[in-house]
Design an enzyme around this catalytic site. Structure first.
Site, PDB file in Angstrom:
ATOM      1  N   ARG A 170       0.796  -0.992   0.151  1.00  0.00           N
ATOM      2  CA  ARG A 170      -0.031   0.115  -0.019  1.00  0.00           C
ATOM      3  C   ARG A 170       0.831   1.219  -0.118  1.00  0.00           C
ATOM      4  O   ARG A 170       1.924   1.368   0.569  1.00  0.00           O
ATOM      5  CB  ARG A 170      -0.857  -0.071   1.221  1.00  0.00           C
ATOM      6  CG  ARG A 170      -2.081  -0.936   1.124  1.00  0.00           C
ATOM      7  CD  ARG A 170      -3.071  -0.480   0.234  1.00  0.00           C
ATOM      8  NE  ARG A 170      -4.279  -1.440  -0.038  1.00  0.00           N
ATOM      9  CZ  ARG A 170      -4.440  -2.439  -0.572  1.00  0.00           C
ATOM     10  NH1 ARG A 170      -3.485  -3.056  -1.394  1.00  0.00           N
ATOM     11  NH2 ARG A 170      -5.714  -3.146  -0.756  1.00  0.00           N
ATOM     12  N   GLU A 224      -4.178   7.932  -4.678  1.00  0.00           N
ATOM     13  CA  GLU A 224      -4.505   7.325  -5.912  1.00  0.00           C
ATOM     14  C   GLU A 224      -5.800   7.927  -6.419  1.00  0.00           C
ATOM     15  O   GLU A 224      -6.698   8.184  -5.613  1.00  0.00           O
ATOM     16  CB  GLU A 224      -4.472   5.829  -5.831  1.00  0.00           C
ATOM     17  CG  GLU A 224      -3.255   5.267  -5.094  1.00  0.00           C
ATOM     18  CD  GLU A 224      -3.214   3.756  -4.969  1.00  0.00           C
ATOM     19  OE1 GLU A 224      -4.202   3.082  -5.293  1.00  0.00           O
ATOM     20  OE2 GLU A 224      -2.323   3.251  -4.631  1.00  0.00           O
ATOM     21  N   HIS A 248      -1.751   0.790  -9.864  1.00  0.00           N
ATOM     22  CA  HIS A 248      -2.263  -0.263  -8.882  1.00  0.00           C
ATOM     23  C   HIS A 248      -2.943  -1.261  -9.544  1.00  0.00           C
ATOM     24  O   HIS A 248      -4.120  -1.619  -9.501  1.00  0.00           O
ATOM     25  CB  HIS A 248      -3.338   0.552  -7.882  1.00  0.00           C
ATOM     26  CG  HIS A 248      -3.543  -0.475  -6.713  1.00  0.00           C
ATOM     27  ND1 HIS A 248      -3.933   0.528  -5.497  1.00  0.00           N
ATOM     28  CD2 HIS A 248      -3.514  -1.562  -6.142  1.00  0.00           C
ATOM     29  CE1 HIS A 248      -3.930  -0.521  -4.502  1.00  0.00           C
ATOM     30  NE2 HIS A 248      -3.788  -1.671  -5.109  1.00  0.00           N
TER      31      HIS A 248
END
Length: 327
Positions: free
Chosen positions: A237, A266, A285
């Site tokens: 993360r 993000e 991601h």
């Protein structure tokens, strides 16, 4: 009478049919578009929720007094307050295992791309700047035989170790809450303190979940311990790493490079200094983003949700206390 579930993730026709055999389903596409107005309107009648990437805080959960289960299409559960779900008697389910191998593939892709400067050199060719044979200024570094350091030896960490040890002849070091003799035997791996691993590894790969303990785990002090030729890989993360400290380490040459699939915020801001650094490979991601894996994750989430709505303990229950409180 069928129970009512609210989806904020598109399912394939086959999975939607499977879910609708057990529940009435309302689908909300792009729930953030109207500041969650459609989602909030649907919550009072919801017994189940299925989706990902939305932080379901107390304000939203207060609107769902009948809610029995949340099936998140993810492994990470940092968008949820587990203690609050326990108090409310809401079962939380996730989708481990099915994305392990794919996410490890992504991690190793970042290792290879960063070490061999694949993105940078491919862009050089695409832009028409490849005019002669490349020289030392464009050389990358080998991956085979280099030391692979893994912080967080869970399922994904083990899958990375397998690729590095058996595929590339890499010595494997790892750091986790405790030593894992089976991992050490399988991969000839060595357990290290965090500080020792940072000093010894050529590739430092993060695979830990985001918790109060791991937030900011890698900051200025930790980056200062890494070798100048080492590369940081983050498929955990974004908040596990102090992003500003990483930017400074990359700009100054304190470490050689970084392969990043996750970020503090993000999507990554278009003015982020990370996007201007040639020694960074940044991906959106995409760790589990294959057709096969995303379908498997959604299938797992559907099965979890159906189990709870039928009064059966789901396979991938995150919070047993919430389940027991519901009983």
């Amino acid at each position: 009478m069928k129970k009512h579930v609210v989806l904020y993730k598109q399912l394939s026709p086959a999975l939607m049919e499977r879910l609708q055999a057990h529940a009435e389903a309302t689908f909300i596409d792009d729930p953030k578009r109207d500041d969650f107005a459609r989602l909030r309107a649907a919550l009072p009648d919801a017994q189940g929720l299925l989706g990902a990437s939305i932080k379901l805080d107390a304000t939203l959960l207060d609107l769902a007094p009948q809610l029995e289960a949340i099936a998140t299409v993810s492994v990470g559960v940092d968008n949820y307050d587990i203690e609050d779900l326990d108090r409310r008697g809401i079962a939380l389910c996730n989708t481990p295992d099915v994305l392990t191998e794919t996410t490890a593939d992504t991690g190793f892709a970042l290792i290879m791309a960063t070490a061999r400067r694949v993105v940078e050199l491919a862009n050089m060719v695409r832009s028409g700047d490849w005019k002669q044979n490349i020289g030392a200024a464009h050389f990358g570094s080998d991956v085979h035989g280099k030391t692979l350091g893994i912080i967080g030896m869970g399922r994904i960490g083990e899958a990375l170790a397998q690729r590095g040890h058996f595929g590339f002849g890499m010595p494997v070091l790892y750091h986790s809450h405790s030593a894992k003799p089976a991992v050490e035997a399988r991969f000839n791996a060595g357990y290290r303190s965090l500080e020792a691993l940072l000093r010894e590894a050529d590739f430092v790969c993060l695979t830990v979940p985001l918790t109060a303990e791991t937030e900011g785990l890698i900051g200025k002090e930790q980056l200062a311990l890494m070798r100048p030729q080492s590369i940081l890989i983050n498929i955990a993360r974004g908040k596990v790493v102090d992003e500003q400290a990483l930017i400074e380490a990359l700009q100054s040459g304190r470490i050689r490079g970084a392969g990043l699939d996750v970020f503090e915020r993000e999507p990554l801001a278009t003015d982020s200094p990370l996007l201007r650094l040639k020694n960074v490979v940044a991906t959106p991601h995409m760790g589990s983003a294959t057709h096969e894996t995303r379908e498997a994750m959604a299938r797992c989430a559907v099965d979890n949700l159906i189990s709870v709505l039928k009064g059966e303990r789901p396979t991938n229950l995150v919070n047993p206390k919430g389940w027991e409180a519901q009983r």
